[in-house]
Design a protein around this motif. Structure first.
Motif, PDB file in Angstrom:
ATOM      1  N   GLN A   1       3.850   4.883   9.604  1.00 41.94           N
ATOM      2  CA  GLN A   1       3.317   4.431  10.898  1.00 41.94           C
ATOM      3  C   GLN A   1       2.361   3.256  10.697  1.00 41.94           C
ATOM      4  O   GLN A   1       1.286   3.194  11.278  1.00 41.94           O
ATOM      5  CB  GLN A   1       2.589   5.588  11.594  1.00 41.94           C
ATOM      6  N   MET A   2       2.766   2.297   9.879  1.00 43.90           N
ATOM      7  CA  MET A   2       1.881   1.211   9.491  1.00 43.90           C
ATOM      8  C   MET A   2       1.988  -0.022  10.383  1.00 43.90           C
ATOM      9  O   MET A   2       1.289  -1.014  10.155  1.00 43.90           O
ATOM     10  CB  MET A   2       2.168   0.805   8.035  1.00 43.90           C
ATOM     11  N   GLY A   3       2.849   0.029  11.402  1.00 41.30           N
ATOM     12  CA  GLY A   3       3.042  -1.134  12.271  1.00 41.30           C
ATOM     13  C   GLY A   3       1.756  -1.676  12.881  1.00 41.30           C
ATOM     14  O   GLY A   3       1.423  -2.868  12.717  1.00 41.30           O
ATOM     15  N   PRO A   4       0.967  -0.858  13.598  1.00 39.53           N
ATOM     16  CA  PRO A   4      -0.282  -1.358  14.194  1.00 39.53           C
ATOM     17  C   PRO A   4      -1.272  -1.865  13.148  1.00 39.53           C
ATOM     18  O   PRO A   4      -1.943  -2.882  13.363  1.00 39.53           O
ATOM     19  CB  PRO A   4      -0.834  -0.131  14.929  1.00 39.53           C
TER      20      PRO A   4
ATOM     21  N   MET B   1       6.526  -4.242  -4.231  1.00 42.70           N
ATOM     22  CA  MET B   1       5.818  -3.047  -3.794  1.00 42.70           C
ATOM     23  C   MET B   1       5.107  -2.375  -4.967  1.00 42.70           C
ATOM     24  O   MET B   1       3.952  -1.950  -4.855  1.00 42.70           O
ATOM     25  CB  MET B   1       6.800  -2.078  -3.116  1.00 42.70           C
ATOM     26  N   VAL B   2       5.812  -2.295  -6.101  1.00 40.21           N
ATOM     27  CA  VAL B   2       5.206  -1.714  -7.295  1.00 40.21           C
ATOM     28  C   VAL B   2       4.057  -2.600  -7.782  1.00 40.21           C
ATOM     29  O   VAL B   2       3.001  -2.096  -8.197  1.00 40.21           O
ATOM     30  CB  VAL B   2       6.264  -1.523  -8.395  1.00 40.21           C
TER      31      VAL B   2
ATOM     32  N   ASP C   1       3.430  -2.930   3.605  1.00 39.58           N
ATOM     33  CA  ASP C   1       3.344  -2.056   4.770  1.00 39.58           C
ATOM     34  C   ASP C   1       4.406  -2.384   5.815  1.00 39.58           C
ATOM     35  O   ASP C   1       4.830  -1.502   6.575  1.00 39.58           O
ATOM     36  CB  ASP C   1       1.948  -2.149   5.393  1.00 39.58           C
ATOM     37  N   LEU C   2       4.839  -3.642   5.861  1.00 41.01           N
ATOM     38  CA  LEU C   2       5.921  -4.011   6.782  1.00 41.01           C
ATOM     39  C   LEU C   2       7.265  -3.452   6.339  1.00 41.01           C
ATOM     40  O   LEU C   2       8.190  -3.332   7.138  1.00 41.01           O
ATOM     41  CB  LEU C   2       6.020  -5.535   6.888  1.00 41.01           C
TER      42      LEU C   2
ATOM     43  N   PHE D   1       9.398   3.755   2.115  1.00 39.82           N
ATOM     44  CA  PHE D   1       7.966   4.028   2.271  1.00 39.82           C
ATOM     45  C   PHE D   1       7.409   4.534   0.942  1.00 39.82           C
ATOM     46  O   PHE D   1       7.457   5.734   0.656  1.00 39.82           O
ATOM     47  CB  PHE D   1       7.726   5.063   3.383  1.00 39.82           C
ATOM     48  N   LEU D   2       6.915   3.595   0.150  1.00 40.66           N
ATOM     49  CA  LEU D   2       6.375   3.950  -1.158  1.00 40.66           C
ATOM     50  C   LEU D   2       4.887   4.250  -1.047  1.00 40.66           C
ATOM     51  O   LEU D   2       4.111   3.422  -0.566  1.00 40.66           O
ATOM     52  CB  LEU D   2       6.590   2.808  -2.153  1.00 40.66           C
ATOM     53  N   SER D   3       4.496   5.433  -1.492  1.00 38.89           N
ATOM     54  CA  SER D   3       3.091   5.775  -1.610  1.00 38.89           C
ATOM     55  C   SER D   3       2.648   5.486  -3.039  1.00 38.89           C
ATOM     56  O   SER D   3       3.277   5.943  -3.995  1.00 38.89           O
ATOM     57  CB  SER D   3       2.870   7.258  -1.277  1.00 38.89           C
TER      58      SER D   3
END
Length: 333
Positions: free
Chosen positions: A24-27, A94-95, A85-86, A173-175
Motif C-alpha cells: 500500500q505504498m502508493g500514497p 530493489m536489492v 516502492d512504485l 513487493f520485496l521487504s
C-alpha cells in the motif's frame, strides 16, 4: 488425531511467509516525490550559497555544512526508495536499495539529528556565553566532533551493507528484512537500538538546552532584541526537531521486533509497517525546512542569499521600468 494440527501448522507457516506488509505504498510514494522535488532546489541553493559565503572559522558553520551534507545524502537516496516502492525498479535495483541506499538514508537521518542537536546547543551557548569560547563552539573541536559522528554512524550502519544476505524468490513487493538472516538480522536489530540510543541522548541534550534557553528568556525583563530572536529560533527549532523525529522512534522499536519475528501476527506487522513509513515520511520533511535553519542562524549564508534575491528583484524592476522609459522617450521625440 495428529493430522489436523499438522496441516494447521503448515498452513499457518505458509500464511506467515506470505504476509505482505508493503503493498500500500502508493500514497507514500506520491508524498516522497513531492518531498524530493521540493527539497532538491533548496539544497542545491544552499550548496551554492555556502560555496559563495565568506569562510567563517566558527563551530556553527561546521555543523551547518555537515547538516547540509547529510541532507544531500538523504535527498539523493530518495529516488531509489521511490522506484522500489512504485514497484517499477528491476530486481537488482530493489536489492541495491535494501543493501545500500536504504542504509545511506538511515546514516544521513541520524547525522541530521546529531548536527541539528549540535546547532541548538551551540546557539544556546553562544547566547549565554558571549565572551567565553566553549569546546563545542570551537572550530577545530567542531570538526573533530563531526568526524567522530560520521565514523560512529558508519561503524554502526555499514555492516548492514557488508554482511551476507539470503537469496529470495523474485517478487513484486520485496521487504528488505526478508533478505536478512542470522547475523545480518541480529546486526540490523542492534544497529537500530544503537541509533535509537543516540537519538535519546541527542533529545535529552536538546530538551535541556531549550528549557534553559526559555528559562533565561522568561527570567529577564530587558532582553536585547537579538537575544530574544535567538531564543525564539532555538525554541522553534527544538519543537520542529521533536515533531519530526520523536514519532518515528516511538514506532521504530516495536517495528524492529516485528522484523525480528518477535511479533508474528500479520495484521500487527502491517499496522506497524504503515506506522513506520508514516513517521519516517514525517522525519524526511526536515529536508524541505533545513535551508531555513541555514538562513536564520548563519549570517554569511543569509547575506549571500539576500544579495542574490536583491539582485534578482532589482533586475525585475529594471526590466519592468525599461519599456515605460522607452515609450516616454518616443513620445518626447
Amino acid at each position: 488425531m495428529t493430522s489436523p494440527p499438522s496441516n494447521f501448522s503448515a498452513d499457518s507457516a505458509k500464511e506467515q511467509q506470505q504476509c505482505i506488509v508493503n503493498d500500500q505504498m502508493g500514497p507514500f510514494t506520491v508524498l516522497y516525490i513531492l518531498i524530493f522535488i521540493s527539497s532538491l532546489p533548496g539544497n542545491m541553493l544552499s550548496v551554492w550559497a555556502f560555496i559563495r559565503s565568506p569562510r567563517a572559522k566558527q563551530g556553527l558553520s561546521v555543523y551547518l555544512v555537515n547538516l547540509l551534507a547529510a541532507d544531500l545524502m538523504l535527498t539523493l537516496a530518495l529516488p531509489f526508495k521511490i522506484l522500489k516502492d512504485l514497484g517499477v525498479a528491476p530486481w537488482g535495483l530493489m536489492v541495491f536499495h535494501c543493501q545500500a541506499s536504504a542504509v545511506t538514508m538511515y546514516i544521513s537521518l541520524y547525522a541530521s539529528i546529531s548536527f541539528i542537536d549540535f546547532i541548538i546547543i551551540h546557539c544556546y551557548l553562544q547566547d549565554c556565553t558571549s565572551q567565553r569560547l566553549l569546546p563545542l563552539q570551537d572550530f577545530g573541536f567542531a570538526r573533530l566532533l563531526s568526524v567522530v559522528i560520521w565514523l560512529l554512524l558508519l561503524l554502526i550502519m555499514v555492516p548492514n551493507m557488508a554482511l551476507p544476505i539470503q537469496q529470495v524468490q523474485v517478487q513484486q513487493f520485496l521487504s528488505c528484512s526478508a533478505l536478512k538472516k542470522g547475523i545480518s538480522m541480529h546486526w540490523h536489530a542492534l544497529s537500530i537500538f544503537l541509533c535509537t540510543a543516540l537519538f535519546l541522548n541527542a533529545s535529552v541534550a536538546t530538551l535541556i538546552s531549550t528549557i534553559l534557553s526559555l528559562k533565561r528568556l522568561l527570567g529577564k525583563c530587558n532582553v536585547p532584541g537579538h537575544a530574544m530572536k535567538m531564543q525564539r529560533g532555538i525554541a522553534a527549532l527544538a519543537v520542529a526537531y521533536m515533531i519530526s523525529f520523536v514519532p518515528y522512534h516511538v514506532v521504530r522499536t516495536p517495528y524492529t521486533l516485528a522484523q525480528t519475528k518477535v511479533i508474528t501476527d500479520c495484521q500487527t506487522k502491517r499496522q506497524l509497517f504503515l506506522a513506520k513509513e508514516s513517521t519516517f515520511l514525517l522525519a524526511t520533511l526536515h529536508l524541505c525546512f533545513d535551508p531555513l535553519i541555514y538562513f536564520y542562524f548563519y549570517s554569511p549564508f543569509r547575506q549571500t542569499v539576500s544579495k542574490v534575491l536583491w539582485c534578482c528583484k532589482s533586475q525585475t524592476i529594471n526590466d519592468l521600468e525599461e519599456p515605460t522609459t522607452t515609450a516616454q522617450k518616443e513620445v518626447l521625440v
